[in-house]
Design a protein around this motif. Structure first.
Motif, PDB file in Angstrom:
ATOM      1  N   LYS A 176      -3.794  -7.585   6.534  1.00  0.00           N
ATOM      2  CA  LYS A 176      -5.230  -7.529   6.860  1.00  0.00           C
ATOM      3  C   LYS A 176      -6.053  -7.187   5.625  1.00  0.00           C
ATOM      4  O   LYS A 176      -5.575  -6.547   4.687  1.00  0.00           O
ATOM      5  N   ILE A 177      -7.307  -7.610   5.694  1.00  0.00           N
ATOM      6  CA  ILE A 177      -8.204  -7.422   4.561  1.00  0.00           C
ATOM      7  C   ILE A 177      -9.540  -6.929   5.094  1.00  0.00           C
ATOM      8  O   ILE A 177      -9.929  -7.311   6.202  1.00  0.00           O
ATOM      9  N   ARG A 178     -10.193  -6.061   4.334  1.00  0.00           N
ATOM     10  CA  ARG A 178     -11.546  -5.642   4.739  1.00  0.00           C
ATOM     11  C   ARG A 178     -12.367  -5.365   3.494  1.00  0.00           C
ATOM     12  O   ARG A 178     -11.827  -5.125   2.419  1.00  0.00           O
ATOM     13  N   GLU A 179     -13.711  -5.407   3.678  1.00  0.00           N
ATOM     14  CA  GLU A 179     -14.571  -5.065   2.552  1.00  0.00           C
ATOM     15  C   GLU A 179     -14.576  -3.557   2.373  1.00  0.00           C
ATOM     16  O   GLU A 179     -14.442  -2.810   3.348  1.00  0.00           O
ATOM     17  N   LEU A 180     -14.737  -3.101   1.150  1.00  0.00           N
ATOM     18  CA  LEU A 180     -14.864  -1.666   0.922  1.00  0.00           C
ATOM     19  C   LEU A 180     -16.205  -1.194   1.480  1.00  0.00           C
ATOM     20  O   LEU A 180     -17.175  -1.950   1.491  1.00  0.00           O
ATOM     21  N   THR A 181     -16.232   0.047   1.916  1.00  0.00           N
ATOM     22  CA  THR A 181     -17.502   0.628   2.357  1.00  0.00           C
ATOM     23  C   THR A 181     -18.310   1.014   1.115  1.00  0.00           C
ATOM     24  O   THR A 181     -17.761   1.109   0.009  1.00  0.00           O
ATOM     25  N   LYS A 182     -19.607   1.288   1.319  1.00  0.00           N
ATOM     26  CA  LYS A 182     -20.466   1.692   0.179  1.00  0.00           C
ATOM     27  C   LYS A 182     -19.905   2.931  -0.508  1.00  0.00           C
ATOM     28  O   LYS A 182     -19.830   3.000  -1.721  1.00  0.00           O
ATOM     29  N   ASP A 183     -19.474   3.898   0.313  1.00  0.00           N
ATOM     30  CA  ASP A 183     -18.936   5.143  -0.267  1.00  0.00           C
ATOM     31  C   ASP A 183     -17.697   4.858  -1.104  1.00  0.00           C
ATOM     32  O   ASP A 183     -17.507   5.452  -2.168  1.00  0.00           O
ATOM     33  N   GLU A 184     -16.860   3.981  -0.614  1.00  0.00           N
ATOM     34  CA  GLU A 184     -15.637   3.658  -1.360  1.00  0.00           C
ATOM     35  C   GLU A 184     -15.979   3.015  -2.693  1.00  0.00           C
ATOM     36  O   GLU A 184     -15.325   3.257  -3.704  1.00  0.00           O
ATOM     37  N   ILE A 185     -17.026   2.190  -2.710  1.00  0.00           N
ATOM     38  CA  ILE A 185     -17.407   1.515  -3.958  1.00  0.00           C
ATOM     39  C   ILE A 185     -17.998   2.528  -4.934  1.00  0.00           C
ATOM     40  O   ILE A 185     -17.660   2.545  -6.108  1.00  0.00           O
ATOM     41  N   ILE A 186     -18.835   3.414  -4.410  1.00  0.00           N
ATOM     42  CA  ILE A 186     -19.478   4.416  -5.280  1.00  0.00           C
ATOM     43  C   ILE A 186     -18.420   5.309  -5.941  1.00  0.00           C
ATOM     44  O   ILE A 186     -18.542   5.686  -7.084  1.00  0.00           O
ATOM     45  N   GLY A 187     -17.350   5.564  -5.178  1.00  0.00           N
ATOM     46  CA  GLY A 187     -16.295   6.428  -5.703  1.00  0.00           C
ATOM     47  C   GLY A 187     -15.509   5.792  -6.843  1.00  0.00           C
ATOM     48  O   GLY A 187     -14.740   6.469  -7.519  1.00  0.00           O
ATOM     49  N   ARG A 188     -15.665   4.502  -7.082  1.00  0.00           N
ATOM     50  CA  ARG A 188     -14.823   3.854  -8.125  1.00  0.00           C
ATOM     51  C   ARG A 188     -15.273   4.260  -9.495  1.00  0.00           C
ATOM     52  O   ARG A 188     -16.409   4.332  -9.796  1.00  0.00           O
TER      53      ARG A 188
END
Ligand code: URA
Length: 231
Positions: free
Chosen positions: A219-231
């Motif tokens: 399965k695949i999903r888009e990252l959430t905004k929080d997950e992206i900010i954490g990068r």
């Protein structure tokens, strides 16, 4: 060079071209002060607005996490005809590429994005991004072996740097969580080989603070905004 307005909007992350066509038909898209039509073209310097707000025409970044199954390569194409992770992207997904590498016989967390800066940050050796793996290995892993893995082992003349190693399950087959900060080819398998344990199953469960969690295999999903900010 001019491009069609629906492509311009889609490239900006507004939505699929079809969705963008609907917005155009609904009269929500303005080009240089005039209502856009389905076939309208946009060139550099044109002012495009959606619902009164400017649309930049900049390519929007997209980020997916995949729970890669065994039996897929993490390249965009394969000259040996093996299946690639690109086949697991949803239909109509933006053009992305896999970040880093997982072996054909490894499963788990893989990021796909069109964000070259992020890919660099996560994969460049100088950044030492942590990667967490869960390995099932043959034999009973002792504390002494865990310490060796933690302090660095020799893999073909290269000494691995400090790692995290935690025994999750002991027995004829042991399960170990290993956290490394490097990305040598087949590193985890070779580290276990170096301490006399063959890896029979390998899964990546986290990259830095990004955790795969309960995402099902394949399965695949888009990252959430929080997950992206954490990068
Ligand atoms: N280490 C391995 O041995 N294989 C992978 O796919 C990733 C890390």
């Amino acid at each position: 060079m001019s491009i069609r307005i629906n492509k311009y909007l889609a490239d900006s992350g507004v939505g699929s071209r079809r969705k963008c066509d609907e917005l155009i038909i609904a009269g929500k898209v303005i080009i240089n002060g005039a209502k856009a039509e389905l076939g309208s073209q946009v060139t550099e310097g044109d002012k495009v607005e959606l619902d009164g707000k400017p649309v930049s025409g900049q390519k929007a970044n997209v980020y997916y996490m995949l729970n890669k199954p065994v039996g897929y390569v993490t390249t965009v194409s394969d000259d040996r005809g093996r299946r690639t992770v690109m086949e697991l992207l949803p239909k109509g997904a933006s053009r992305v590429f896999p970040v880093g590498r997982l072996d054909y016989d490894t499963s788990g967390l893989l990021l796909l994005t069109n964000d070259g800066d992020l890919a660099y940050k996560l994969t460049h050796p100088s950044k030492e991004t942590s990667k967490t793996y869960v390995a099932t290995v043959l034999g009973n892993v002792t504390d002494a072996t865990l310490n060796k893995l933690r302090n660095g082992v020799d893999i073909d003349g290269f000494k691995t740097s400090k790692a995290g190693a935690k025994l999750i399950k002991a027995g004829d087959q042991s399960v170990v969580e290993l956290i490394i900060h490097e990305g040598k080819n087949r590193q985890v398998r070779r580290m276990f080989d170096a301490v006399g344990h063959k890896v029979v199953e390998l899964k990546r469960v986290a990259i830095g603070s990004l955790v795969m969690g309960s995402l099902k295999i394949g399965k695949i999903r888009e990252l959430t905004k929080d997950e992206i900010i954490g990068r």
